[in-house]
Design an enzyme around this catalytic site. Structure first.
Site: not given
Ligand code: COA
Length: 306
Positions: A108, A233, A263
């Protein structure tokens, strides 16, 4: 000598996949995805080469040029269509270019790495006058559509810029960085899907991008207030908000497409440049800060006088 962006092009597949569409096949919902990421829908379809070709042709046209005017092609992608040849070879043929061509993969951060490499090429004695830089991705091919932790985030698309030797435009400062110790938090094996520790990537991304923005601003001798347009980004709108908070960049100055594209890895920054251009934000003399991060982890920031 100075160098400017003479033309910008973008390409998105026609097929739209909404959050509601995803909720039909996995345990998720529109509200969760929007609140946690800022994404409402993404585009899916096309090959990396096809999308790159469409964006590249548009960038050349918007610059008022023809393929014969391009002296070098760089395609940045993390989803090459084949192991070999490089995707740039296919794109070179399909656009009708007759210049050198190569791929860059810094995931990215690929567009920032490519921008800096292209700039350096043009500065070299006897170097090219014009470089076509294209970020293009068919990420939907390496997304596990059964994994709600990643499938909600990614999409396909391409963006391109023609960079040219000119009396206007300058890369004032840049910062490129990488920390290979962090490769396990975001990766895809050959033939495999994207695997990610979302929370860890989230935290590391904010730290890496904030540090990179501060380094580039220091090198440029500028403050956040001096920046007119911020092109970040597009991975998660909350990452962009956190980076703005930690660096002092104004969120209102950011240009974002994530709501409708998700993304698209190395394509996000040129897609945002396309939007900024459409919105009339890229006037000569404006100070534009582009910043990004991705798997590796790799990151980069460029401060540009437009
Ligand atoms: N829909 C509903 N619930 C979801 C879910 C979805 N798509 N994905 C995860 N959950 C749940 C999890 O299981 C968790 O449940 P729990 O609390 O019962 O365990 C809860 O939601 C929170 O999960 P978490 O992973 O802590 O959420 P988050 O706030 O970190 O958001 C992302 C998840 C992936 C959106 C976030 O972590 C993110 O954007 N990370 C960076 C990713 C990125 O930038 N990647 C590319 C880099 S170039």
């Amino acid at each position: 000598m100075t160098i400017r962006v003479a033309g910008i092009g973008t390409a998105l597949p026609e097929k739209i996949v909404t959050n509601d569409d995803l909720a039909e096949t996995m345990d998720t919902n529109d509200q969760w995805i929007r609140e946690r990421s800022g994404i409402g829908e993404r585009r899916v379809g096309g090959s990396t080469g096809e999308l790159a070709t469409e964006a590249g042709i548009q960038a050349i046209k918007n610059a008022g040029l023809t393929p014969d005017d391009i002296d070098l092609l760089i395609v940045c992608t993390t989803t090459p269509d084949q192991q070999l040849p490089a995707t740039s070879a296919v794109v070179q043929r399909d656009i009708g270019l007759s210049c050198g061509a190569f791929d860059i993969n810094a995931v990215c951060a690929g567009f920032l790495y490519s921008y800096v490499v292209a700039y350096g090429q043009i500065l070299m004695p006897g170097g090219p006058n014009r470089v076509l830089v294209i970020g293009s991705e068919a990420l939907s091919r390496i997304v596990d559509w059964n994994d709600r932790g990643t499938a909600i985030l990614f999409g396909d698309g391409a963006g391109a810029v023609v960079m040219e030797r000119h009396g206007q435009g300058e890369l004032i400062a840049h910062d490129l960085g990488s920390n290979g110790d962090l490769q396990d938090i975001l990766y895809a094996d050959h033939g495999g899907y994207i695997r990610m520790e979302g929370r860890e990537v989230f935290k590391r991304a904010i730290r890496a991008v904030s540090g990179s923005v501060k380094t580039a601003l220091d090198k440029a001798g500028l403050t956040p207030d001096d920046i007119d347009v911020v092109i970040p980004h597009q991975a998660n709108i909350r990452i962009i908000e956190a980076v703005c908070k930690s660096t002092g960049l104004a969120m209102e100055k950011t240009v974002n497409v994530i709501e409708t594209t998700g993304n698209t890895s190395s394509a996000t920054i040129p897609l945002c440049l396309g939007k900024a251009d459409d919105d009339g934000l890229l006037e000569p003399g404006k100070i534009v800060l582009m910043t990004g991060f991705g798997a590796g982890m790799a990151w980069g920031t460029a401060v540009v006088r437009w």
